[in-house]
Design a protein around this motif. Structure first.
Motif, PDB file in Angstrom:
ATOM      1  N   ARG A 167      -7.760  46.601 -30.779  1.00  0.00           N
ATOM      2  CA  ARG A 167      -7.160  45.747 -29.762  1.00  0.00           C
ATOM      3  C   ARG A 167      -7.051  46.464 -28.420  1.00  0.00           C
ATOM      4  N   ALA A 168      -6.732  45.692 -27.409  1.00  0.00           N
ATOM      5  CA  ALA A 168      -6.692  46.200 -26.040  1.00  0.00           C
ATOM      6  C   ALA A 168      -5.689  47.340 -25.888  1.00  0.00           C
ATOM      7  N   ARG A 169      -6.029  48.269 -24.995  1.00  0.00           N
ATOM      8  CA  ARG A 169      -5.142  49.394 -24.721  1.00  0.00           C
ATOM      9  C   ARG A 169      -4.210  49.112 -23.544  1.00  0.00           C
ATOM     10  N   CYS A 170      -4.002  47.867 -23.223  1.00  0.00           N
ATOM     11  CA  CYS A 170      -3.113  47.478 -22.126  1.00  0.00           C
ATOM     12  C   CYS A 170      -1.660  47.752 -22.511  1.00  0.00           C
ATOM     13  N   ARG A 171      -0.955  48.488 -21.679  1.00  0.00           N
ATOM     14  CA  ARG A 171       0.441  48.827 -21.980  1.00  0.00           C
ATOM     15  C   ARG A 171       1.323  47.590 -22.035  1.00  0.00           C
ATOM     16  N   TYR A 172       0.948  46.546 -21.329  1.00  0.00           N
ATOM     17  CA  TYR A 172       1.751  45.330 -21.314  1.00  0.00           C
ATOM     18  C   TYR A 172       1.518  44.501 -22.574  1.00  0.00           C
ATOM     19  N   PHE A 173       0.293  44.496 -23.066  1.00  0.00           N
ATOM     20  CA  PHE A 173       0.002  43.838 -24.337  1.00  0.00           C
ATOM     21  C   PHE A 173       0.756  44.522 -25.471  1.00  0.00           C
ATOM     22  N   ARG A 174       0.874  45.833 -25.407  1.00  0.00           N
ATOM     23  CA  ARG A 174       1.480  46.614 -26.493  1.00  0.00           C
ATOM     24  C   ARG A 174       2.997  46.748 -26.374  1.00  0.00           C
ATOM     25  N   ASP A 175       3.585  46.098 -25.411  1.00  0.00           N
ATOM     26  CA  ASP A 175       5.044  46.130 -25.251  1.00  0.00           C
ATOM     27  C   ASP A 175       5.588  44.708 -25.358  1.00  0.00           C
ATOM     28  N   PRO A 176       6.125  44.325 -26.525  1.00  0.00           N
ATOM     29  CA  PRO A 176       6.589  42.944 -26.707  1.00  0.00           C
ATOM     30  C   PRO A 176       7.781  42.571 -25.835  1.00  0.00           C
ATOM     31  N   THR A 177       8.409  43.558 -25.171  1.00  0.00           N
ATOM     32  CA  THR A 177       9.501  43.225 -24.259  1.00  0.00           C
ATOM     33  C   THR A 177       8.980  42.690 -22.931  1.00  0.00           C
ATOM     34  N   VAL A 178       7.671  42.861 -22.687  1.00  0.00           N
ATOM     35  CA  VAL A 178       7.041  42.291 -21.491  1.00  0.00           C
ATOM     36  C   VAL A 178       6.635  40.862 -21.807  1.00  0.00           C
ATOM     37  N   ALA A 179       7.198  39.932 -21.098  1.00  0.00           N
ATOM     38  CA  ALA A 179       6.959  38.524 -21.415  1.00  0.00           C
ATOM     39  C   ALA A 179       5.571  38.061 -20.986  1.00  0.00           C
ATOM     40  N   ALA A 180       5.104  38.552 -19.848  1.00  0.00           N
ATOM     41  CA  ALA A 180       3.862  38.045 -19.266  1.00  0.00           C
ATOM     42  C   ALA A 180       2.649  38.778 -19.830  1.00  0.00           C
ATOM     43  N   CYS A 181       2.061  38.217 -20.885  1.00  0.00           N
ATOM     44  CA  CYS A 181       0.816  38.752 -21.437  1.00  0.00           C
ATOM     45  C   CYS A 181       0.051  37.610 -22.089  1.00  0.00           C
ATOM     46  N   ASN A 182      -0.969  37.139 -21.422  1.00  0.00           N
ATOM     47  CA  ASN A 182      -1.753  36.020 -21.939  1.00  0.00           C
ATOM     48  C   ASN A 182      -2.471  36.362 -23.236  1.00  0.00           C
ATOM     49  N   LYS A 183      -2.746  37.650 -23.459  1.00  0.00           N
ATOM     50  CA  LYS A 183      -3.419  38.052 -24.682  1.00  0.00           C
ATOM     51  C   LYS A 183      -2.475  37.949 -25.882  1.00  0.00           C
ATOM     52  N   ARG A 184      -1.207  38.238 -25.658  1.00  0.00           N
ATOM     53  CA  ARG A 184      -0.215  38.186 -26.720  1.00  0.00           C
ATOM     54  C   ARG A 184       0.473  36.827 -26.792  1.00  0.00           C
ATOM     55  N   SER A 185       0.694  36.225 -25.624  1.00  0.00           N
ATOM     56  CA  SER A 185       1.379  34.935 -25.547  1.00  0.00           C
ATOM     57  C   SER A 185       0.646  34.051 -24.550  1.00  0.00           C
ATOM     58  N   PRO A 186      -0.337  33.273 -25.005  1.00  0.00           N
ATOM     59  CA  PRO A 186      -1.171  32.478 -24.102  1.00  0.00           C
ATOM     60  C   PRO A 186      -0.347  31.631 -23.128  1.00  0.00           C
ATOM     61  N   GLY A 187      -0.749  31.712 -21.851  1.00  0.00           N
ATOM     62  CA  GLY A 187      -0.089  30.923 -20.824  1.00  0.00           C
ATOM     63  C   GLY A 187       1.093  31.600 -20.169  1.00  0.00           C
ATOM     64  N   SER A 188       1.398  32.834 -20.582  1.00  0.00           N
ATOM     65  CA  SER A 188       2.592  33.503 -20.059  1.00  0.00           C
ATOM     66  C   SER A 188       2.332  34.299 -18.788  1.00  0.00           C
ATOM     67  N   GLY A 189       1.052  34.551 -18.463  1.00  0.00           N
ATOM     68  CA  GLY A 189       0.723  35.333 -17.281  1.00  0.00           C
ATOM     69  C   GLY A 189       0.169  36.697 -17.643  1.00  0.00           C
ATOM     70  N   CYS A 190      -0.121  37.495 -16.624  1.00  0.00           N
ATOM     71  CA  CYS A 190      -0.686  38.835 -16.836  1.00  0.00           C
ATOM     72  C   CYS A 190       0.097  39.838 -15.999  1.00  0.00           C
ATOM     73  N   ALA A 191       0.965  40.597 -16.649  1.00  0.00           N
ATOM     74  CA  ALA A 191       1.806  41.561 -15.944  1.00  0.00           C
ATOM     75  C   ALA A 191       0.991  42.680 -15.314  1.00  0.00           C
ATOM     76  N   ALA A 192      -0.175  42.971 -15.887  1.00  0.00           N
ATOM     77  CA  ALA A 192      -0.984  44.083 -15.391  1.00  0.00           C
ATOM     78  C   ALA A 192      -1.499  43.833 -13.975  1.00  0.00           C
ATOM     79  N   ILE A 193      -1.721  42.587 -13.626  1.00  0.00           N
ATOM     80  CA  ILE A 193      -2.299  42.269 -12.314  1.00  0.00           C
ATOM     81  C   ILE A 193      -1.382  42.724 -11.180  1.00  0.00           C
ATOM     82  N   THR A 194      -0.078  42.708 -11.421  1.00  0.00           N
ATOM     83  CA  THR A 194       0.864  43.168 -10.400  1.00  0.00           C
ATOM     84  C   THR A 194       1.555  44.462 -10.820  1.00  0.00           C
TER      85      THR A 194
END
Length: 329
Positions: free
Chosen positions: A115-142
């Motif tokens: 799976r992806a090595r994105c720190r935001y994907f691997r941290d369930p406390t981050v709400a915005a991750c379209n890979k983990r929760s479709p439609g929630s956004g992408c925290a990595a972009i900002t």
């Protein structure tokens, strides 16, 4: 960790049937990434089907290809004599991909599915991750983008595919053989992965319950030279900032055939078709290699934290090509 049922199955058809019938079931092989994600609460399967006793381990040499069972470990494949002689960049990618301990546990099939090595994907406390929760956004972009992708990205995801060995595999036109409830099928690795688009949570073309059984690695013509170059923040056990897997068949000072894969820059293992087109039939020179690098990174999309990767990836590819061709840098 989420409670789960553990099942060990020694028959491939039965394993496929069990996972296919349960949408919350997953296969378990080496588990070197999967178990970490389960501990972090990113993956929460209700049932793990242990497939380590399936007869999917081993390496078979053919006249034109090498067939590798999906449960073959990275270390076992790296030790294969034919790969050492004919496809050294595959061996180099395997050895640079993980520590010895992990290479003895991690399987080839599992490595391709990591799976992806994105720190935001691997941290369930981050709400915005379209890979983990479709439609929630992408925290990595900002957020912090240092280890993210510049090729194949979308406004919905810039997560990086981190497999090292997948880079020479895509350059070689490797084929993944899978078994599912409707029988078997073969998928070229260049068509196996899916860029994020609007559905980052769908990473490949596998249907639920389909099992990778074998990877077929074509052999390059005798005399082909190859090399895998990995650039990273530290030498020991680190993922690539950029990498290049290249193979050249030379006719004197002319490139007869070229294969180029890039890592550390793509949302999928990246086949640099444009670079190959520039190289074929061209003279071996620094100018040719730089032109190939420019073509390889065409279309790169950058953000402030990863803008450096464009030039770094170009230099990585040029250095890899110079190494293979024997051109002084």
């Amino acid at each position: 960790m989420h409670p789960f049922e553990y099942v060990r199955i020694a028959d491939a058809e039965q394993a496929v049937a069990v996972v296919t019938a349960d949408p919350d079931a997953s296969f378990l092989a080496g588990g070197t990434t999967q178990l970490d994600l389960m501990k972090d609460g990113v993956l929460e399967p209700d049932r793990l089907v242990d497939i380590t006793r399936l007869p999917l381990r081993g390496i078979m040499h053919g006249e034109t290809s090498v067939h590798v069972g999906a449960l073959t470990s990275m270390e076992e494949l790296a030790a294969d004599t034919l790969l050492r002689e004919r496809l050294p960049f595959v061996r180099e990618a395997l050895l640079l991909g993980a520590s010895t301990q992990l290479r003895n546990m991690a399987t080839i099939g599992g490595n391709l599915l990591q799976r992806a090595r994105c720190r935001y994907f691997r941290d369930p406390t981050v709400a915005a991750c379209n890979k983990r929760s479709p439609g929630s956004g992408c925290a990595a972009i900002t957020g912090n983008q240092h280890m993210h992708a510049i090729l194949g990205t979308s406004e919905h995801c810039i997560a990086l595919h981190a497999s090292d060995v997948a880079v020479p595999f895509v350059a070689l036109d490797a084929v993944v053989h899978v078994q599912g409830r409707n029988g078997s099928r073969s998928i070229p690795l260049t068509r196996f992965y899916l860029p994020p688009g609007t559905t980052p949570h769908i990473e490949n073309v596998l249907e639920h319950g389909e099992l990778i059984t074998e990877v077929e690695i074509p052999l390059l013509p005798e005399g082909t030279r190859s090399h895998y170059l990995k650039v990273r923040d530290r030498v020991s056990y680190e993922f690539a900032l950029t990498s290049a897997g290249v193979a050249l068949l030379l006719d004197g000072d002319t490139v007869r055939e070229a294969r180029v894969g890039l890592g550390g820059v793509g949302t999928v293992p990246w086949r640099a078709w444009g670079a190959e087109e520039v190289l074929r039939g061209a003279a071996v020179s620094g100018e040719t290699f730089r032109a190939a690098a420019e073509a390889a990174l065409e279309g790169a999309r950058t953000l402030p934290g990863i803008a450096f990767k464009v030039e770094l990836a170009k230099r990585t590819l040029v250095r890899a090509l110079e190494t293979v061709a024997g051109v002084p840098s």
